[in-house]
Design an enzyme around this catalytic site. Structure first.
Site, PDB file in Angstrom:
ATOM      1  N   CYS A   1      10.812  39.430  48.307  1.00  0.00           N
ATOM      2  CA  CYS A   1      10.940  38.394  49.492  1.00  0.00           C
ATOM      3  C   CYS A   1      12.556  38.282  49.801  1.00  0.00           C
ATOM      4  O   CYS A   1      12.806  37.924  50.943  1.00  0.00           O
ATOM      5  CB  CYS A   1      10.688  36.980  48.770  1.00  0.00           C
ATOM      6  SG  CYS A   1       8.790  36.975  48.919  1.00  0.00           S
TER       7      CYS A   1
ATOM      8  N   CYS B   1      25.533  22.282  20.988  1.00  0.00           N
ATOM      9  CA  CYS B   1      26.553  21.201  20.894  1.00  0.00           C
ATOM     10  C   CYS B   1      26.139  19.790  20.469  1.00  0.00           C
ATOM     11  O   CYS B   1      26.610  19.262  19.607  1.00  0.00           O
ATOM     12  CB  CYS B   1      27.483  21.527  22.321  1.00  0.00           C
ATOM     13  SG  CYS B   1      29.052  20.804  22.211  1.00  0.00           S
TER      14      CYS B   1
END
Lengths: 149, 108, 255
Positions: free
Chosen positions: C68, C216
């Protein structure tokens, strides 16, 4: 008393000794293992200083990845070349890291790797020349434990 | 899919015949030293690269003995004199007998 | 002296950061840090895998992403530069999508194949490949229009203190930035998003920025947000917008 001093005091009292799991020395190589590895490279010859340039960080924040490179001054001709470069780390459980055999086709005696260091340790580089002479360089790399993950 | 054995060789751009160039190589590999333990505390057996060969055309120009102390996803860089046009082939072997190969063309 | 007084005294003595002398001797120098960036980033191998996946035929019509977006008669836009605008509002879905959500959206709606898991190596590889097509271009995410409410939510997620330690992203990365946490300098977020996905040496693996946020959050003892969830995508939008104008350089190679 700050946290560091508390820890030092605790260690002095033997409090830390009760928890050996906290210490990472369990696998460190025996000193004669290092001597053995050196002898295997040098064949018992005394290594001379010079010609070998060892580049490594003074402080490695992460012992799992330590960039180390070795460069040896040599014309790399059929008559005069570097036969091998070996990297050793004294305090690793197995001090041998890597050995490379070179030929004049390499054009330059150079080796660069990323290696592991279990703890703060001298890193050594040995170069064996085509005439059998041995040169060496050494650098201590301090391994610190990183911060937040 | 951390695809063990996938490798990459990088050569610099813009060299000419006779130049000494730096080849950089990497091979995806867990490099288990044999000293580590898994989450259950069971030892992880050694599984690491043991040797690397460097072929320039039909000629072996270098070989290496590699230990577990080389980091995960071994990065090894060396130099080669670009004397003729030929593939630079690097062959990695590990403790399980796997053989991985990757080539890059030296064109002069 | 009662227990409370002792605790208070100990807490008062706790330094907020390692003293200056320790920073000098324990922190890695910039010259040493440069040594780490020499050589090949292992994530480049994963990016190559991403390129293979981009060309892999899938689904009932045997289509690849490349069918595509590239080739003789592309049905969709070429992706050069496209990633610079992500996370981006998608009109049909009426939501902001991270690049990885957009890729999955294409796989599901365009190729009609099973979308990738958001914590899979495949989606990391594809994201890395598509983001790499924008390397060198400037991050340019929209924070206005339909993206604005998402931006506001993202900012709120960034600033909201939560978890056992009552920390927010902002606590460490703005208010305490430059201070030292366990021998390491706390970094201001700045343009950091421009080099993600990145290879983390600590883990020896490549991560999407949302996975890094999760790590984190775990370290800060917050309940990690789910990859692809609305607040997580909003956070990615906010943090990426801080990098607006910075050149995209992926894959990053970080500690």
């Amino acid at each position: 008393m700050n946290r560091r001093e508390v820890l030092i005091a605790a260690a002095a009292l033997g409090a830390v000794a009760a928890a050996p799991g906290l210490l990472s020395f369990a696998h460190a190589a025996e000193p004669d293992k290092v001597a053995e590895a050196i002898a295997a490279v040098t064949g018992g010859k005394t290594a001379q200083q010079g010609r070998v340039t060892l580049t490594a960080p003074a402080i490695a924040e992460n012992g799992a990845v330590v960039p180390v490179s070795v460069e040896v001054a040599s014309p790399m001709t059929e008559g005069d070349y570097v036969k091998s470069i070996t990297i050793l780390a004294d305090k690793n459980p197995q001090p041998r890291v890597i050995s490379v055999n070179l030929t004049p086709d390499n054009g330059a005696a150079y080796l660069s790797v990323r290696m592991r260091l279990g703890e703060t340790s001298p890193v050594r580089a040995y170069a064996v020349m085509s005439d059998g002479s041995v040169y060496a360089a050494e650098k201590s790399v301090k391994v610190t434990i990183g911060g937040c993950g | 899919m951390a695809e063990t054995g996938k490798a990459l060789i990088k050569l610099p751009a813009g060299y000419k015949k006779g130049d000494v160039i730096q080849a950089q190589t990497i091979c995806i590999h867990p490099q288990d030293t044999g000293y580590g333990k898994d989450k259950e505390g069971k030892p992880i057996p050694a599984f690491h690269v043991t040797s690397v060969e460097v072929w320039y055309g039909e000629k072996k120009i270098s070989d290496m003995e590699v230990h577990g102390a080389i980091s995960k996803d071994p990065y090894i860089s060396f130099k080669v004199r670009a004397s003729h046009s030929a593939p630079l082939k690097v062959v990695w072997k590990d403790t399980k007998g796997n053989v991985f190969e990757q080539s890059a063309e030296i064109k002069v | 002296m009662n227990v409370k007084t002792i605790i208070a005294a100990l807490l008062a003595a706790l330094p907020l950061a390692v003293p200056a002398w320790a920073e000098e001797t324990q922190s890695i120098s910039d010259a040493d840090l440069a040594l780490y960036r020499e050589g090949i980033n292992p994530a480049e191998v994963l990016r190559n895998t991403g390129g293979e996946l981009f060309n892999k035929k899938m689904g009932p019509e045997n289509l690849s992403c490349a069918d595509c977006h590239e080739g003789q008669k592309p049905k969709a836009k070429a992706l050069t530069g496209a990633a610079a605008a992500y996370p981006k509002h998608n009109k049909n879905a009426d939501r902001v999508m991270s690049l990885q959500l957009q890729i999955n959206n294409c796989v599901e709606k365009g190729i009609k194949a099973e979308p990738y898991k958001l914590n899979s190596a495949e989606i990391t590889a594809l994201t890395l490949y598509v983001k790499g097509l924008s390397n060198g271009m400037k991050v340019n995410v929209a924070t206005n229009g339909p993206a604005q409410p998402w931006y506001e939510v993202g900012k709120q997620v960034y600033e909201q203190r939560r978890g056992q330690r009552n920390l927010s992203c902002k606590t460490c990365h703005d208010e305490l930035a430059g201070h030292t946490l366990r021998m390491q300098k706390l970094a201001s977020i700045g343009a950091g998003a421009s080099h993600w996905p990145a290879y983390r040496m600590v883990n020896g693996d490549t991560f999407l920025i949302e996975q890094r946020f999760k790590q984190c959050m775990s370290n800060a003892r917050m309940a990690p947000l789910k990859e692809g969830s609305d607040p997580m995508v909003a956070l990615e939008l906010y943090v990426t917008s801080l990098a607006n104008g910075a050149a995209i350089e992926t894959p990053g190679f970080v500690r």
